[in-house]
Motif scaffolding. Structure first.
Motif, short mmCIF file in Angstrom:
data_model
loop_
_atom_site.label_atom_id
_atom_site.label_comp_id
_atom_site.label_asym_id
_atom_site.label_seq_id
_atom_site.Cartn_x
_atom_site.Cartn_y
_atom_site.Cartn_z
N GLY A 51 0.83 -1.21 0.00
CA GLY A 51 0.00 0.00 0.00
C GLY A 51 0.85 1.25 0.00
O GLY A 51 0.55 2.23 0.67
N SER A 53 1.68 3.34 -2.53
CA SER A 53 1.56 4.34 -3.60
C SER A 53 0.99 5.67 -3.11
O SER A 53 0.96 6.63 -3.86
N GLY A 131 -5.55 -0.59 1.34
CA GLY A 131 -6.69 0.33 1.37
C GLY A 131 -7.64 0.00 2.51
O GLY A 131 -7.58 -1.06 3.12
N GLY A 225 -4.67 6.78 14.22
CA GLY A 225 -5.76 7.71 14.49
C GLY A 225 -6.22 8.39 13.22
O GLY A 225 -6.55 7.71 12.24
N ARG A 226 -6.24 9.70 13.19
CA ARG A 226 -6.73 10.43 12.01
C ARG A 226 -5.58 11.16 11.35
O ARG A 226 -5.07 12.15 11.88
N ILE A 227 -5.19 10.63 10.20
CA ILE A 227 -4.05 11.19 9.47
C ILE A 227 -4.57 11.68 8.12
O ILE A 227 -5.32 10.96 7.45
N1 NAP Z 1 -5.59 7.89 7.25
C1 NAP Z 1 -6.17 7.60 8.39
O1 NAP Z 1 -6.51 8.48 9.19
C2 NAP Z 1 -6.39 6.16 8.77
C3 NAP Z 1 -6.90 5.89 10.05
C4 NAP Z 1 -7.10 4.57 10.42
C5 NAP Z 1 -6.84 3.56 9.53
N2 NAP Z 1 -6.37 3.85 8.29
C6 NAP Z 1 -6.12 2.74 7.40
O2 NAP Z 1 -4.75 2.66 7.08
C7 NAP Z 1 -4.60 2.17 5.74
C8 NAP Z 1 -3.80 3.18 4.92
O3 NAP Z 1 -4.51 4.38 5.01
P1 NAP Z 1 -4.23 5.64 4.10
O4 NAP Z 1 -4.91 6.75 4.81
O5 NAP Z 1 -2.83 5.72 3.70
O6 NAP Z 1 -5.13 5.25 2.82
P2 NAP Z 1 -4.97 5.73 1.30
O7 NAP Z 1 -4.44 7.11 1.24
O8 NAP Z 1 -6.30 5.43 0.70
O9 NAP Z 1 -3.86 4.73 0.72
C9 NAP Z 1 -4.13 3.38 0.65
C10 NAP Z 1 -2.96 2.66 0.00
O10 NAP Z 1 -3.30 1.27 -0.11
C11 NAP Z 1 -3.23 0.89 -1.48
N3 NAP Z 1 -4.26 -0.11 -1.76
C12 NAP Z 1 -5.60 0.05 -1.77
N4 NAP Z 1 -6.19 -1.10 -2.11
C13 NAP Z 1 -5.19 -2.00 -2.34
C14 NAP Z 1 -5.16 -3.35 -2.76
N5 NAP Z 1 -6.28 -4.03 -3.02
N6 NAP Z 1 -3.97 -3.97 -2.91
C15 NAP Z 1 -2.82 -3.29 -2.67
N7 NAP Z 1 -2.78 -2.01 -2.28
C16 NAP Z 1 -3.96 -1.37 -2.12
C17 NAP Z 1 -3.43 2.17 -2.27
O11 NAP Z 1 -2.79 2.10 -3.52
P3 NAP Z 1 -3.42 1.61 -4.90
O12 NAP Z 1 -4.74 2.28 -5.04
O13 NAP Z 1 -2.36 2.05 -5.86
O14 NAP Z 1 -3.52 0.13 -4.81
C18 NAP Z 1 -2.68 3.16 -1.39
O15 NAP Z 1 -1.30 3.08 -1.65
C19 NAP Z 1 -6.02 1.97 5.20
O16 NAP Z 1 -6.39 0.63 5.40
C20 NAP Z 1 -6.85 2.88 6.08
O17 NAP Z 1 -8.18 2.47 6.16
C21 NAP Z 1 -6.14 5.13 7.89
#
Ligand code: NAP
Length: 293
Positions: A51, A53, A131, A225-227
């Protein structure tokens, strides 16, 4: 410069603004290396970041690159991955490389691991991330939704681990860090799929951590948390005022940037963290109010 999806939410005048005097000293990176002054002792190690990208995965890959780690970046969108690979190269990982991965697809996982092995050998550090699942309430979910979330949040991670753990144990050194959510400590309303499957992943990894603790391999989770990333915006809305709202019940008073999140992961991957295993560490600005949050 890779943005990790961060668009500069924190403007002068926001509540969290740091006053000119007195509150925090500016930490300057080492001028020659542009790295932090803390050496995590993992220069030359090989990491697989899933993940990678965008968002948190991209920020973690770059933080590891700054430590001189050779980073294999995996996700579905190769174009975005190449951008993160280029940034990783600039930050200290000259052979950073992108690998196609769809965590929902077992064949894609196997092919990615084969290719990473061919190019880099066995990864010594693995960051499990991907994701987020479809948001929604329990009563709104169908069997297909549960299946898709299981494949993304649990089965995909377990299939990666099935391949990477044995070589780490043989080498008697390894780091596994899974990026999860505060949902594993306090279920989040209307995110039932995340609540269910991330908790299962933490339980599986806690079990694994104990099984392999004597082999120099640590296994830890982050309760995120919330990023400010694309994922957070998809949940709260692109409107800046909504993102400011998302930070209001965080004790620190705001959401974080991916660059504030990633160093905790780099630390857990480092040599100084060798005695920390089986933990789920919150990076949440104090959001979870439990005693052990
Ligand atoms: N940001 C927050 O506040 C937060 C809080 C709690 C939990 N989280 C969790 O932490 C994880 C990362 O969050 P994020 O905020 O960085 O999300 P994001 O900005 O949506 O990034 C998600 C990453 O995962 C990749 N991805 C999505 N589906 C995939 C798949 N089927 N196979 C391989 N790679 C995949 C995406 O790239 P591609 O689309 O190129 O595959 C992207 O690189 C997520 O599961 C999110 O729910 C985030």
């Amino acid at each position: 410069m890779v943005s990790h999806g961060y668009r500069g939410l924190h403007r002068p005048g926001d509540r969290h603004r740091i006053p000119k005097r007195g509150r925090r000293r500016k930490v300057r990176p080492n001028r020659q290396t542009k790295r932090s002054c803390v050496d995590f002792g993992i220069r030359g190690r090989t990491a697989l970041v899933a993940g990678a990208s965008a968002g948190l995965g991209a920020a973690v890959a770059i933080a590891l690159a700054r430590e001189g780690v050779r980073v294999a970046l995996a996700a579905r969108n190769l174009e975005r991955l190449e951008g993160v690979a280029a940034e990783s190269k600039r930050c200290g990982a000259p052979d950073a490389r992108a690998f196609a991965l769809d965590l929902q697809d077992a064949d894609s996982i196997a092919a990615m691991l084969d290719e990473v092995h061919r190019v880099f050998g066995d990864p010594e550090i693995v960051v499990l991330n991907g994701g987020g699942p479809k948001p929604g309430r329990f009563t709104e979910m169908t069997g297909a939704d549960w299946d898709a979330a299981y494949r993304l949040l649990l089965r995909g991670m377990l299939l990666v681990l099935e391949r990477v753990v044995a070589p780490m144990r043989e080498r008697r050194w390894g780091r596994i860090v899974a990026l999860t959510s505060t949902a594993v400590k306090q279920p989040i309303d209307a995110l039932v799929l995340s609540n269910a499957f991330r908790t299962a992943l933490v339980a599986a990894l806690r079990t694994l951590a104990v099984e392999i603790a004597g082999d120099g391999v640590t296994v830890n989770c982050i309760a995120t948390g919330r990023i400010e990333t694309d994922r957070l915006r998809s949940l709260y809305g692109n409107d800046e005022s909504k993102l400011l709202d998302a930070g209001r019940d965080v004790p620190i008073g705001r959401v974080a940037t991916p660059d504030e999140f990633a160093p905790a992961v780099a630390f857990l991957c480092g040599e100084p963290a060798r005695y920390i295993t089986g933990q789920t560490i919150s990076v949440d600005g104090g959001l979870v109010r439990g005693l052990f949050g």
